[in-house]
Write a protein that holds these residues in place. Sequence first.
Motif, PDB file in Angstrom:
ATOM      1  N   LEU A  63       0.834  -1.203   0.000  1.00 19.46           N
ATOM      2  CA  LEU A  63       0.000   0.000   0.000  1.00 19.46           C
ATOM      3  C   LEU A  63       0.865   1.248   0.000  1.00 19.46           C
ATOM      4  CD1 LEU A  63      -2.895  -1.033   2.377  1.00 19.46           C
ATOM      5  CD2 LEU A  63      -3.149  -0.132   0.053  1.00 19.46           C
ATOM      6  N   GLY A  64       1.923   1.245   0.800  1.00 19.10           N
ATOM      7  CA  GLY A  64       2.844   2.388   0.799  1.00 19.10           C
ATOM      8  C   GLY A  64       3.419   2.640  -0.580  1.00 19.10           C
ATOM      9  N   CYS A  65       3.812   1.581  -1.252  1.00 22.43           N
ATOM     10  CA  CYS A  65       4.369   1.719  -2.615  1.00 22.43           C
ATOM     11  C   CYS A  65       3.329   2.237  -3.596  1.00 22.43           C
ATOM     12  CB  CYS A  65       4.916   0.376  -3.091  1.00 22.43           C
ATOM     13  SG  CYS A  65       6.383  -0.188  -2.214  1.00 22.43           S
ATOM     14  N   ALA A  66       2.124   1.681  -3.551  1.00 25.40           N
ATOM     15  CA  ALA A  66       1.070   2.110  -4.481  1.00 25.40           C
ATOM     16  C   ALA A  66       0.693   3.567  -4.240  1.00 25.40           C
ATOM     17  CB  ALA A  66      -0.146   1.203  -4.349  1.00 25.40           C
ATOM     18  N   PHE A  67       0.592   3.959  -2.981  1.00 25.66           N
ATOM     19  CA  PHE A  67       0.271   5.358  -2.688  1.00 25.66           C
ATOM     20  C   PHE A  67       1.407   6.282  -3.112  1.00 25.66           C
ATOM     21  CE2 PHE A  67      -2.923   3.763   0.528  1.00 25.66           C
ATOM     22  CZ  PHE A  67      -4.023   4.253  -0.162  1.00 25.66           C
ATOM     23  N   ALA A  68       2.644   5.846  -2.975  1.00 26.31           N
ATOM     24  CA  ALA A  68       3.762   6.663  -3.449  1.00 26.31           C
ATOM     25  C   ALA A  68       3.673   6.862  -4.960  1.00 26.31           C
ATOM     26  CB  ALA A  68       5.092   6.007  -3.073  1.00 26.31           C
ATOM     27  N   GLN A  69       3.347   5.811  -5.679  1.00 26.81           N
ATOM     28  CA  GLN A  69       3.253   5.889  -7.135  1.00 26.81           C
ATOM     29  C   GLN A  69       2.095   6.777  -7.598  1.00 26.81           C
ATOM     30  OE1 GLN A  69       5.443   4.488  -9.628  1.00 26.81           O
ATOM     31  NE2 GLN A  69       6.552   4.753  -7.711  1.00 26.81           N
ATOM     32  N   THR A  70       1.077   6.922  -6.771  1.00 25.78           N
ATOM     33  CA  THR A  70      -0.059   7.784  -7.123  1.00 25.78           C
ATOM     34  C   THR A  70       0.079   9.166  -6.487  1.00 25.78           C
ATOM     35  OG1 THR A  70      -1.374   6.875  -5.311  1.00 25.78           O
ATOM     36  CG2 THR A  70      -1.654   5.861  -7.492  1.00 25.78           C
ATOM     37  N   LEU A  86       9.633   3.795  -4.273  1.00 24.37           N
ATOM     38  CA  LEU A  86       9.668   4.762  -3.173  1.00 24.37           C
ATOM     39  C   LEU A  86      10.617   5.923  -3.426  1.00 24.37           C
ATOM     40  CD1 LEU A  86       9.580   2.253  -0.178  1.00 24.37           C
ATOM     41  CD2 LEU A  86       7.669   3.367  -1.360  1.00 24.37           C
ATOM     42  N   ASP A  87      11.321   5.927  -4.554  1.00 23.87           N
ATOM     43  CA  ASP A  87      12.262   7.013  -4.857  1.00 23.87           C
ATOM     44  C   ASP A  87      11.601   8.376  -4.789  1.00 23.87           C
ATOM     45  OD1 ASP A  87      14.246   5.134  -5.193  1.00 23.87           O
ATOM     46  OD2 ASP A  87      14.356   5.345  -7.385  1.00 23.87           O
ATOM     47  N   VAL A  88      10.345   8.452  -5.164  1.00 24.29           N
ATOM     48  CA  VAL A  88       9.614   9.710  -5.176  1.00 24.29           C
ATOM     49  C   VAL A  88       9.460  10.300  -3.767  1.00 24.29           C
ATOM     50  CG1 VAL A  88       7.331   8.636  -5.044  1.00 24.29           C
ATOM     51  CG2 VAL A  88       7.591  10.825  -6.208  1.00 24.29           C
ATOM     52  N   LEU A  89       9.657   9.488  -2.747  1.00 19.45           N
ATOM     53  CA  LEU A  89       9.516   9.947  -1.366  1.00 19.45           C
ATOM     54  C   LEU A  89      10.813  10.482  -0.770  1.00 19.45           C
ATOM     55  CD1 LEU A  89       7.359   7.023   0.089  1.00 19.45           C
ATOM     56  CD2 LEU A  89       6.559   9.201  -0.852  1.00 19.45           C
TER      57      LEU A  89
END
Length: 142
Positions: A89-96, A126-129
Amino acid sequence: TQPQTAQTPQQQAKLEALLTRGSEELKAGKSIYVLATAQEATATAPDDPRAWVLLGVAEQLRSRYDEAIEANRHALRLDPQNGEALYNLGCAFAQTKRFDDAFLYLQKSALGHPERRAQFLEDADLDVLHADPRWENLISAP
């Protein structure tokens, strides 16, 4: 995590075979097949969170993040401490770009499964974070 409801030995054996096949398909880079395997797994054992996590992974590989989020949320309804579902979920939310939700689920994942923090650093999803000030707290928390 074990299924939440009783299954026949045949259903359990079929589920285990499907989960193994899905894992092997992922490792072999055959993501096109994972969705069908995951759908069969959820049909075979709709109350087993592992089947829903596999479906979430399959959807995320197809960049269908809303579907991935729903599948992992379903897994969490079945097993609220499921570390894979929390992480995914953390990954999917990061991607969105839903960063607050991403950090919420990653923090829950890290609290219940501290060994996952190393995985956070290696996951390109998660790079976007990394530029967010919360990132350092997430990866360095005890």
